[in-house]
Design an enzyme around this catalytic site. Structure first.
Site, short mmCIF file in Angstrom:
data_model
loop_
_atom_site.label_atom_id
_atom_site.label_comp_id
_atom_site.label_asym_id
_atom_site.label_seq_id
_atom_site.Cartn_x
_atom_site.Cartn_y
_atom_site.Cartn_z
N GLU A 36 0.88 -1.17 0.00
CA GLU A 36 0.00 0.00 0.00
C GLU A 36 0.92 1.23 0.00
O GLU A 36 1.82 1.32 0.84
CB GLU A 36 -0.87 0.00 1.26
CG GLU A 36 -1.85 1.15 1.20
CD GLU A 36 -2.69 1.33 2.45
OE1 GLU A 36 -2.63 0.49 3.36
OE2 GLU A 36 -3.40 2.35 2.49
N ARG A 262 5.77 -12.68 9.59
CA ARG A 262 6.36 -11.36 9.35
C ARG A 262 7.78 -11.33 9.87
O ARG A 262 8.09 -12.01 10.84
CB ARG A 262 5.64 -10.29 10.18
CG ARG A 262 4.27 -9.97 9.85
CD ARG A 262 3.76 -8.94 10.84
NE ARG A 262 4.14 -7.59 10.46
CZ ARG A 262 3.51 -6.89 9.53
NH1 ARG A 262 2.48 -7.39 8.89
NH2 ARG A 262 3.90 -5.67 9.23
N LYS A 272 4.66 0.85 8.80
CA LYS A 272 4.68 2.15 8.13
C LYS A 272 3.93 3.20 8.95
O LYS A 272 4.34 4.36 9.00
CB LYS A 272 4.03 2.03 6.76
CG LYS A 272 4.94 1.40 5.72
CD LYS A 272 4.27 1.41 4.36
CE LYS A 272 3.73 0.05 4.00
NZ LYS A 272 2.43 0.03 3.42
P1 ATP Z 1 2.92 -1.93 7.49
O1 ATP Z 1 2.18 -2.22 8.74
O2 ATP Z 1 4.36 -1.71 7.69
O3 ATP Z 1 2.29 -0.88 6.66
P2 ATP Z 1 1.68 -3.72 5.80
O4 ATP Z 1 1.60 -5.18 5.83
O5 ATP Z 1 0.45 -2.98 6.10
O6 ATP Z 1 2.85 -3.28 6.70
P3 ATP Z 1 1.75 -3.46 3.00
O7 ATP Z 1 2.19 -2.31 2.17
O8 ATP Z 1 0.32 -3.79 3.00
O9 ATP Z 1 2.25 -3.17 4.45
O10 ATP Z 1 2.64 -4.73 2.69
C1 ATP Z 1 2.99 -5.20 1.42
C2 ATP Z 1 3.40 -6.63 1.53
O11 ATP Z 1 4.52 -6.75 2.38
C3 ATP Z 1 2.30 -7.47 2.13
O12 ATP Z 1 2.18 -8.66 1.39
C4 ATP Z 1 2.76 -7.73 3.53
O13 ATP Z 1 2.27 -8.95 4.01
C5 ATP Z 1 4.27 -7.71 3.38
N1 ATP Z 1 4.89 -7.32 4.63
C6 ATP Z 1 4.66 -6.20 5.35
N2 ATP Z 1 5.38 -6.18 6.47
C7 ATP Z 1 6.11 -7.32 6.49
C8 ATP Z 1 7.05 -7.90 7.39
N3 ATP Z 1 7.38 -7.28 8.52
N4 ATP Z 1 7.58 -9.09 7.07
C9 ATP Z 1 7.25 -9.71 5.93
N5 ATP Z 1 6.39 -9.23 5.03
C10 ATP Z 1 5.80 -8.04 5.30
MG MG Z 2 -1.20 -2.58 5.21
#
Ligand code: ATP
Ligand code: MG
Length: 558
Positions: A36, A262, A272
Site C-alpha cells: 500500500e 512477518r 509504516k
Molecule cells: P505496514 O504495517 O508496515 O504498513 P503492511 O503489511 O500494512 O505493513 P503493505 O504495504 O500492506 O504493508 O505490505 C505489502 C506486503 O509486504 C504485504 O504482502 C505484507 O504482508 C508484506 N509485509 C509487510 N510487512 C512485512 C514484514 N514485517 N515481514 C514480511 N512481510 C511483510
Molecule cells: Mg497494510
C-alpha cells in the site's frame, strides 16, 4: 524449473509450488508484491519482495508490483515512486507487470454489482458505531442489520447513488451478506465499499466510493491470475473472506492465499504507520534517515542490495513468528563489505602528534595494501610527514595494564609507517590533551623491527597536512529496548535511544578520500565500514556514515 535446482533453500511455500507443478495444477507460477503506498518500504517488505520476486525468478514465472491503493487519504505519489525505487534497487524487475488495484476499480465495481444481483451484498446505513455494536464479539455472535433484507433493486439503486456522490462519507456502506453468527468475525458481513469524497492519486475524482482491502486484494489477485498469493500471518483469519470473494464472483482465476511469518527485528519497529510518526514528529531526519529500518534508510547507511537479499535468505520463510536479532542483519552487510571494501585510514576523533626527530619539510609516500586478503585490489601510496593525527582513544596518559596503545614512554607501530615513542604530552589551560610529542625510529619503515623487538599496538593515522576533514556519523540502536511496542500502555516513542546518532566533526581521513566514490564502501581500519552520506556530503565537506562496526557489538551487553 524446481526450487531444488537453485541455491535458495527449500521452504514450505516452495514445496507447495513444487507440488502444484507436479500435479499440473499450474504450469506457470505468478506472484505479486502488493504494497500500500502509504509510506516507504522497510526491511520487512524486503522479505516479502525477495520471496515473491525470488520465486518468480527461480520458477521462470512472473511477479507483479501491485500497488494496493484503496485508501487515498493516506497514499501519495511520493510513496509510489519511493517503492518503485526500492524494489529496483533491491535488484528486482517487474518488467511489464506494474499494476495498481485502482486499475481494476471498474471491474471491481462490476463484481460488486454481481454480488448485489445475486443477493450476496447489501447497502447498509447503520452508523459506524452501530455497526460495531451489531458485530458482536469473539464470544458473542453478531446481529443482523435491519437493512440486511433490502431488495436487490433497492440495493442496486442505493449503490448507484453512492457511486454518483449523492451521500456523505460514512452514510452508506456496501456489505457482503455472509453470516453475522460466524465464529470468524471477518465473515460477519464485512464492508466491501465505503464512501470517501477524496481524490485518488491515480483516478483523480472519478470515484467517491472505494473498495475495501480484503475484497480488492482477493479480486486483484484473481484478475492478475496470481497462482500463489503470499501474505503475512495476520491475514490467516481473513483467508475465508479471501476465498469467499473469489468464489462468489465469476473469477478470472482462483489464486491460493498462503501465509508466512512477518519479519520482526529487535530494537526497531516495523510498521509504516508508526514509522510515519517518527518522520512527522521529526524524531528522525526523514524516511531515509540511516537509523530507520526502511530500505532507503539502510541504503543511505551503506547497506548493499546483496546484503539485504542475503539476510532475507538466511532468516528463511516459516509459519512461526519470531524476532530476529539486529546482529543477523549486520552480519550480512559485514560479510559483504569485508569482501568488497577497500581499506583506508580515517581518524574519527583526532589528536595531533608531532614527530620531533622527523625532518620538517619531508614527505614520504608509503605503500598500503587496499585489501589484506585480496592482492587484486592493489595498493596505494599514503603520505607521511612530521605532524600526524591519531585517534584520541588510542592514547592514555595513565593507562591500565591491558592497554597496548600509546602512552607516555610507550612505543607503538603506525600502520604502514614507523614505530613511534611518546615523549611528552601537551595540554591546554583547562588540562585537555591537545598534542603529543613523539620520536620515530627511522629503521622501522613499513613497521618492521630490525632487532625483533616486540611492539603490541598498531595504530591508524593520517598526515596532518595532507588529511581531508570529514564529518563522521556513528549510529546506534534507534530504540533502547528490544521491543519498543511491548508495553501497550506507554508510547513507543518514549523508548527512543537519545544516543542513536553521534556526529563527530573533527574527523580526518586520508587524502585519497577527497575523491571517494559515492557508490563505494570503505573500511576505515579498526573503525568499521563507512560510506559517503548521499544527502549531506559534498566535495567540499565530506560526511561519512558508519554502516557497521568491524565486530558484532550488538550481541554483547553494552
Ligand atoms: P505496514 O504495517 O508496515 O504498513 P503492511 O503489511 O500494512 O505493513 P503493505 O504495504 O500492506 O504493508 O505490505 C505489502 C506486503 O509486504 C504485504 O504482502 C505484507 O504482508 C508484506 N509485509 C509487510 N510487512 C512485512 C514484514 N514485517 N515481514 C514480511 N512481510 C511483510
Ligand atoms: Mg497494510
Amino acid at each position: 524449473m524446481s526450487a531444488a535446482s537453485s541455491e535458495t533453500p527449500v521452504n514450505f511455500i516452495r514445496q507447495i509450488i513444487d507440488e502444484d507443478l507436479v500435479t499440473g495444477k499450474h504450469d506457470k507460477i505468478i506472484t505479486r508484491f502488493p504494497p500500500e503506498p502509504n509510506g516507504y518500504l522497510h526491511i520487512g517488505h524486503a522479505k516479502s519482495i525477495c520471496l515473491n520476486f525470488g520465486i518468480a525468478q527461480d520458477y521462470n514465472g512472473l511477479c507483479s508490483l501491485r500497488f494496493d491503493d484503496t485508501n487515498p487519504d493516506k497514499e501519495s505519489m511520493e510513496y509510489v515512486e519511493s517503492i518503485k525505487d526500492d524494489v529496483r534497487w533491491l535488484g528486482y524487475d517487474w518488467g511489464e507487470r506494474l499494476r495498481h488495484a485502482s486499475d481494476y476499480f471498474d471491474q471491481l465495481y462490476e463484481f460488486a454489482l454481481k454480488l448485489i444481483k445475486d443477493g450476496k451484498a447489501y447497502v447498509d446505513n447503520l452508523s459506524a458505531e452501530e455497526i460495531r455494536q451489531y458485530r458482536g464479539t469473539l464470544t458473542e455472535p453478531g446481529r443482523d442489520s435491519p437493512y440486511r433484507e433490502r431488495s436487490v433493486e433497492e440495493n442496486l439503486d442505493l449503490f448507484e447513488r453512492m457511486r454518483k456522490g449523492e451521500f456523505e462519507d460514512g452514510e452508506y456502506l456496501l456489505r457482503a451478506k455472509i453470516d453475522m453468527a460466524s465464529s470468524n468475525i471477518n465473515m460477519r458481513d464485512p464492508a466491501l465499499y465505503r464512501i470517501r469524497h477524496t481524490d485518488h492519486q491515480m483516478t483523480g475524482d472519478k470515484w467517491c466510493i472505494y473498495p475495501m482491502y480484503d475484497f480488492t486484494h482477493a479480486l486483484s489477485d484473481a484478475i492478475e491470475h496470481v497462482t500463489h498469493s503470499l501474505c503475512t500471518l495476520e491475514f490467516e483469519d481473513h483467508r475465508p473472506l479471501y476465498d469467499w470473494c473469489i468464489e462468489n464472483v465469476e473469477p478470472p482465476s482462483r489464486p491460493r492465499q498462503i501465509e508466512f511469518s512477518r519479519l520482526a527485528l529487535d530494537y526497531t519497529i516495523m510498521s509504516k504507520r508508526l514509522l510515519t510518526r517518527l518522520v512527522d514528529e521529526n524524531k528522525v531526519s526523514g524516511w531515509d534517515d540511516p537509523r530507520m529500518p526502511t530500505i532507503s534508510g539502510l541504503r543511505r547507511r551503506g547497506f548493499t542490495p546483496h546484503s539485504i537479499r542475503d539476510f532475507c535468505e538466511r532468516i528463511g520463510i516459516t509459519k512461526k513468528d519470531n524476532t530476529i536479532e539486529m546482529g543477523v542483519l549486520e552480519n550480512s552487510i559485514r560479510e559483504d563489505l569485508d569482501k568488497n571494501s577497500p581499506r583506508v585510514m580515517g581518524v574519527l576523533k583526532s589528536l595531533r602528534v608531532v614527530i620531533e626527530n622527523y625532518p620538517d619539510d619531508k614527505t614520504e609516500q608509503l605503500e598500503a595494501a587496499n585489501h589484506p586478503n585480496n592482492p587484486e585490489m592493489g595498493s596505494r601510496e599514503i603520505p607521511f610527514a612530521k605532524t600526524i593525527y591519531i585517534e584520541q582513544d588510542d592514547f592514555m596518559e595513565d593507562p591500565p595494564k591491558n592497554f597496548f596503545r600509546l602512552a607516555p614512554g610507550r612505543e607503538v607501530r603506525l600502520r604502514y609507517a614507523y614505530l613511534i615513542t611518546c615523549k611528552d604530552v601537551i595540554k591546554d589551560d583547562a588540562g585537555n590533551i591537545i598534542e603529543l610529542r613523539c620520536t620515530y625510529d627511522p629503521e622501522t619503515r613499513g613497521g618492521k623491527t630490525p632487532d625483533g623487538r616486540k611492539v603490541k599496538g598498531t595504530l591508524h593515522w593520517v598526515s596532518a597536512q595532507h588529511a581531508v576533514d570529514a564529518e563522521i556519523r556513528l549510529y546506534d540502536r534507534l530504540f533502547d529496548v528490544p521491543n519498543p511496542l511491548a508495553d501497550k500502555d506507554s508510547d513507543f516513542m518514549l523508548h527512543l535511544n537519545p544516543d542513536s546518532l553521534q556526529k563527530l566533526t573533527n574527523g580526518k581521513v586520508e587524502p585519497g578520500l577527497a575523491h571517494a566514490n559515492a557508490r563505494q564502501s570503505y573500511q576505515f581500519e579498526r573503525q568499521g565500514y563507512f560510506c559517503l552520506d548521499s544527502k549531506d556530503s559534498t566535495p567540499e565537506a565530506l560526511v561519512f556514515n558508519r554502516t557497521v562496526t568491524l565486530r558484532d557489538s550488538w550481541s554483547r551487553s553494552k
